[in-house]
Design a protein around this motif. Structure first.
Motif, short mmCIF file in Angstrom:
data_model
loop_
_atom_site.label_atom_id
_atom_site.label_comp_id
_atom_site.label_asym_id
_atom_site.label_seq_id
_atom_site.Cartn_x
_atom_site.Cartn_y
_atom_site.Cartn_z
N ILE A 5 -7.50 -5.52 -8.11
CA ILE A 5 -6.24 -5.63 -7.37
C ILE A 5 -5.43 -6.75 -8.03
O ILE A 5 -5.93 -7.86 -8.19
CB ILE A 5 -6.50 -5.98 -5.89
CG1 ILE A 5 -7.35 -4.89 -5.23
CG2 ILE A 5 -5.18 -6.17 -5.15
CD1 ILE A 5 -7.70 -5.20 -3.78
N PRO A 6 -4.20 -6.45 -8.44
CA PRO A 6 -3.49 -7.45 -9.26
C PRO A 6 -3.11 -8.72 -8.49
O PRO A 6 -2.66 -8.65 -7.34
CB PRO A 6 -2.23 -6.69 -9.71
CG PRO A 6 -2.08 -5.55 -8.78
CD PRO A 6 -3.44 -5.21 -8.28
N GLY A 7 -3.31 -9.87 -9.12
CA GLY A 7 -2.85 -11.14 -8.58
C GLY A 7 -1.34 -11.10 -8.46
O GLY A 7 -0.67 -10.50 -9.29
N GLY A 8 -0.81 -11.71 -7.40
CA GLY A 8 0.64 -11.66 -7.20
C GLY A 8 1.06 -10.53 -6.30
O GLY A 8 2.21 -10.48 -5.86
N SER A 9 0.14 -9.61 -5.99
CA SER A 9 0.49 -8.53 -5.07
C SER A 9 0.21 -8.96 -3.64
O SER A 9 -0.58 -9.88 -3.38
CB SER A 9 -0.32 -7.28 -5.40
OG SER A 9 -1.71 -7.49 -5.16
N VAL A 10 0.87 -8.31 -2.70
CA VAL A 10 0.63 -8.57 -1.28
C VAL A 10 -0.82 -8.22 -0.94
O VAL A 10 -1.51 -8.95 -0.23
CB VAL A 10 1.61 -7.78 -0.39
CG1 VAL A 10 1.30 -8.01 1.09
CG2 VAL A 10 3.05 -8.16 -0.69
N ALA A 11 -1.30 -7.10 -1.49
CA ALA A 11 -2.67 -6.65 -1.22
C ALA A 11 -3.68 -7.73 -1.62
O ALA A 11 -4.61 -8.03 -0.87
CB ALA A 11 -2.95 -5.36 -1.99
N HIS A 12 -3.47 -8.32 -2.78
CA HIS A 12 -4.37 -9.36 -3.27
C HIS A 12 -4.39 -10.55 -2.31
O HIS A 12 -5.45 -11.11 -1.99
CB HIS A 12 -3.91 -9.79 -4.66
CG HIS A 12 -4.82 -10.77 -5.32
ND1 HIS A 12 -4.58 -12.12 -5.33
CD2 HIS A 12 -5.99 -10.59 -5.99
CE1 HIS A 12 -5.56 -12.73 -5.98
NE2 HIS A 12 -6.43 -11.82 -6.39
N GLN A 13 -3.21 -10.93 -1.84
CA GLN A 13 -3.10 -12.06 -0.92
C GLN A 13 -3.82 -11.77 0.40
O GLN A 13 -4.48 -12.64 0.96
CB GLN A 13 -1.61 -12.37 -0.67
CG GLN A 13 -1.34 -13.72 -0.02
CD GLN A 13 -1.77 -14.87 -0.95
OE1 GLN A 13 -1.60 -14.80 -2.16
NE2 GLN A 13 -2.34 -15.92 -0.37
N LEU A 14 -3.68 -10.55 0.90
CA LEU A 14 -4.33 -10.18 2.16
C LEU A 14 -5.85 -10.30 2.05
O LEU A 14 -6.51 -10.84 2.94
CB LEU A 14 -3.99 -8.73 2.55
CG LEU A 14 -2.56 -8.40 2.95
CD1 LEU A 14 -2.46 -6.93 3.35
CD2 LEU A 14 -2.09 -9.30 4.09
N VAL A 15 -6.39 -9.78 0.96
CA VAL A 15 -7.84 -9.84 0.76
C VAL A 15 -8.29 -11.30 0.69
O VAL A 15 -9.27 -11.70 1.33
CB VAL A 15 -8.25 -9.09 -0.53
CG1 VAL A 15 -9.72 -9.31 -0.83
CG2 VAL A 15 -7.95 -7.61 -0.40
#
Ligand SMILES: [Zn+2]
Length: 291
Positions: A195-205
């Motif tokens: 999951i790419p760093g800088g994405s919202v998904a990455h932050q959620l995890v």
């Protein structure tokens, strides 16, 4: 290799002339067309369904009554796929040498099922009424009685927006469904990559949060080999208890690139690591429609 266009064409041919107005409550138009009966029984966890076909050509499709209704419907349509496409089913006890073949048959029947449950014309008309959002996915999921990820994949695939729906676990991208517009722009999301760093998904995890959104995610976060300067909208959800993460990405209005991005690197002709996208757009119309 699954011929996606061929499968989707066969599904649509199968649906021609059928009254689809009540398939949300009743799949009997499909069941009857393949001379089958639908039954439910208790099966073990992880088993979804199977078909018994007699010599006279009639069949009984059996689905697992312990699974949720939307799952049972998907299983029934998947089994219809086995019958119509005449693809053998081998849901378990698969000898290792036939693994690849089995996978292809199952993927083909999943595509077939998605076509039956979310008929293209009607589904696209519903998608076109709103901009992409999880609310839209929930609404359509309730209307078509389908799973969240199957519905979201189809929303992304049929919308006119440059749009993608990405399914992930808590670390890796499993599958991306992209709209024709996004494919035309050469926006490529790498399956099986982190999951790419800088994405919202990455932050959620990272934060163990369940949902988030941003309207200015730089698109090179998600798309491989893209120039900077375009911002994406990203809505994401994370379900730690199921180890599932989803992201819906799109370009608002005219904020994306107008022309295909020349990415200079060789891309496989068929992408997504063998998991074909749940697309509603046939390839010949894709070529003639945009431009
Ligand atoms: Zn199957």
């Amino acid at each position: 290799m699954v011929d996606e266009l061929d499968i989707r064409n066969k599904a649509r041919q199968f649906m021609v002339g059928l009254d689809l107005s009540r398939i949300d409550t009743n799949l009997s138009v499909y069941i009857q067309k393949v001379k089958a009966k639908l039954k439910t029984e208790e099966m073990s966890e992880g088993d979804s369904g199977y078909t018994l076909t007699k010599r006279d050509g009639t069949s009984t499709i059996i689905v697992n009554e312990l699974e949720r209704r939307e799952r049972q419907r998907f299983s029934a349509c998947h089994e219809i796929g086995h019958i119509v496409l005449d693809l053998s089913s081998n849901h378990k006890e698969t000898p290792p040498w036939s693994y690849a073949k089995r996978e292809d048959n199952e993927i083909a029947c999943d595509m077939f099922a998605a076509e039956l449950l979310m008929p293209y014309e009607q589904f696209k008309a519903d998608v076109d009424k709103a901009e992409p959002s999880f609310e839209l996915v929930e609404r359509l999921r309730a209307k078509y009685v389908t799973s969240f990820s199957a519905t979201a994949s189809r929303v992304a695939a049929v919308t006119d927006y440059p749009c993608a729906f990405v399914t992930m676990n808590s670390s890796v991208i499993r599958h991306a469904s992209r709209s024709a517009t996004l494919r035309t722009l050469n926006a490529w999301i790498v399956p099986k990559s982190p999951i790419p760093g800088g994405s919202v998904a990455h932050q959620l995890v990272k934060d163990s949060e369940r949902s988030g959104e941003s309207s200015d995610v730089s698109q090179d976060v998600w798309f491989q080999d893209w120039p900077q300067g375009y911002d994406l909208i990203e809505l994401a959800k994370h379900y730690p208890e199921y180890d599932e993460t989803f992201a819906l990405l799109w370009f608002d209005g005219d904020s994306g690139p107008e022309e295909p991005v020349n990415t200079f690197s060789a891309k496989p002709l068929e992408d997504d690591g063998g998991l074909k996208e749940l697309d509603g757009v046939l390839q010949f119309s894709k070529r003639t429609k945009r431009r």
